[in-house]
Design an enzyme around this catalytic site. Structure first.
Site, mmCIF file in Angstrom:
data_model
loop_
_atom_site.group_PDB
_atom_site.id
_atom_site.type_symbol
_atom_site.label_atom_id
_atom_site.label_comp_id
_atom_site.label_asym_id
_atom_site.label_seq_id
_atom_site.Cartn_x
_atom_site.Cartn_y
_atom_site.Cartn_z
ATOM 1 N N GLY A 198 -0.684 -4.572 0.684
ATOM 2 C CA GLY A 198 -1.992 -4.501 0.110
ATOM 3 C C GLY A 198 -1.919 -5.349 -1.205
ATOM 4 N N GLY A 223 0.996 -1.095 0.012
ATOM 5 C CA GLY A 223 0.019 -0.025 0.209
ATOM 6 C C GLY A 223 0.774 1.348 0.125
ATOM 7 N N ASP A 265 -1.811 -6.772 7.937
ATOM 8 C CA ASP A 265 -3.339 -6.363 7.853
ATOM 9 C C ASP A 265 -3.973 -7.088 6.568
ATOM 10 O OD1 ASP A 265 -2.038 -4.506 6.437
ATOM 11 O OD2 ASP A 265 -3.393 -2.839 6.707
ATOM 12 N N GLU A 273 5.342 -5.962 7.752
ATOM 13 C CA GLU A 273 4.834 -4.771 8.449
ATOM 14 C C GLU A 273 5.381 -4.554 9.785
ATOM 15 O OE1 GLU A 273 1.967 -5.729 5.353
ATOM 16 O OE2 GLU A 273 2.773 -7.005 6.747
#
Length: 369
Positions: free
Chosen positions: A117, A69, A148, A140
């Site tokens: 992402g 992302g 996530d 992450e």
């Protein structure tokens, strides 16, 4: 039908297939809010369209499906008090859920770097096709976040303690291993992608089993290497899986623990080259992120995808309120010196109360799916 040249995401109707191309090759097709806001309504439109039988998603360029992302933009927005820190996570997770519940065959061609992402755009879909160029990771914890985009759902469902290991360490899986562990459903050589895509769009009103049969046929071409025996007869020699089995063994033995601290103890006691490497890796990660992630994986094992995404939205907002995310982005992505100053700087400094608060309901601001 296609969007104008230069768009960050392209949509085409090819045969009976809707084709999505992530079109930011110079940025390794990193996902931003604009792209999310184009992909979501297009998926909704295609699922209702009687002339669209399946969806294919791929990345432009030679290097990446989607490398993650747009984290720098989120960091800048957080510092400025901009709503992007809520909007991007909320809308991305809604998109992840749409992919996870999609009613038509969804095929992600993860040919190249697939992280963060990009994992969210692929792993919840019915079919994920890896190649020798695929590089998968959820890194992450190294930037003060947590794995996530539904990581709390798919990671604990991998074999043994592999998902927890990947979540905490950001370990990179390459090529065929991405399929062996279950992140991808199929594996083929990257030079077959164009041919596969042509065969996919030529399918007439395919069911999931029709798509699976086609993908299986491609995978069978590479599942074994051919070797000629002394009498000239062609025999199959299946690819060695020793490394994969060893990884599963080490993960199960060392990451079966009740806390991150226990895992660190296991690693130190073991003393193998593998254990020492993981100790070194974990020592660089945000202690808060490690504890958040450990609990996320524990909780997610018992949850539906929807429940996980609601939980992860709460965690994302906790990270936006904290220190380590902004410090991690600065150190790793902006200054690139790879030496973030975490607060707290040790696992013992991260209280159970602080972690508990990260999982608390946001009330009216909770994610609604």
């Amino acid at each position: 039908m296609s969007t104008k040249v230069g768009s960050e995401v392209l949509f085409e109707k090819v045969g009976n297939a809707g084709v999505i191309t992530l079109n930011r090759p110079k940025a390794l097709n990193a996902l931003n809010l604009t792209m999310i806001r184009h992909i979501y309504p297009q998926l909704k439109k295609w699922v209702k369209d009687s002339e669209t039988d399946l969806v294919i998603i791929k990345g432009a360029g030679e290097k990446a499906f989607c490398a993650g992302g747009d984290i720098r933009a989120v960091s800048e927005a957080g510092k400025a008090g901009d709503s992007l820190t809520q909007d991007l996570f909320r809308e991305e997770y809604i998109l992840n859920n749409t992919i996870g519940t999609y009613q038509k065959p969804y095929v992600a061609l993860i040919d190249g770097i697939t992280m963060g992402g990009g994992v969210g755009l692929s792993v919840h879909g019915r079919f994920r096709v890896a190649t020798e160029k695929t590089l998968f990771a959820m890194p992450e914890t190294g930037i003060g976040l947590f794995p996530d985009v539904g990581g709390g759902y798919f990671l604990p469902r991998l074999q043994g303690k592999l998902g927890l290991f990947l979540a905490l360490t950001g370990f990179r899986l390459k090529g065929r291993d991405v399929q062996r562990v279950g992140v991808a459903t199929h594996f083929l050589q990257s030079d077959k992608i164009v041919s596969l895509e042509k065969d996919l769009v030529d399918l007439k009103t395919p069911s999931n089993s029709d798509v699976a049969q086609l993908l299986d046929s491609y995978q069978e071409q590479v599942s074994c290497s051919r070797k000629t025996s002394t009498d000239g007869v062609c025999i199959h020699v299946c690819v060695c899986r020793t490394d994969h089995i060893l990884l599963l063994f080490y993960c199960f033995r060392l990451f079966s623990a009740g806390s991150v601290e226990e895992i660190m103890e296991n690693l130190k006691k073991d003393g193998s080259a593998f254990a020492l490497k993981q100790t070194e890796t974990l020592a660089k990660m945000s202690p808060t992120s490690l504890k958040l992630t450990f609990r996320q994986i524990q909780e997610g094992a018992r949850m539906s995808l929807q429940e996980v995404l609601v939980m992860e939205y709460r965690l994302s907002q906790a990270c936006m309120r904290g220190h380590d995310f902004y410090e991690g982005v600065r150190a790793v992505l902006i200054d690139k010196h790879q030496s973030p100053k975490w607060k707290p700087s040790t696992l013992s400094g991260v209280s159970e109360q602080a972690i508990e608060e990260c999982f608390s309901s946001l009330g009216e601001r909770d994610l609604k799916l």
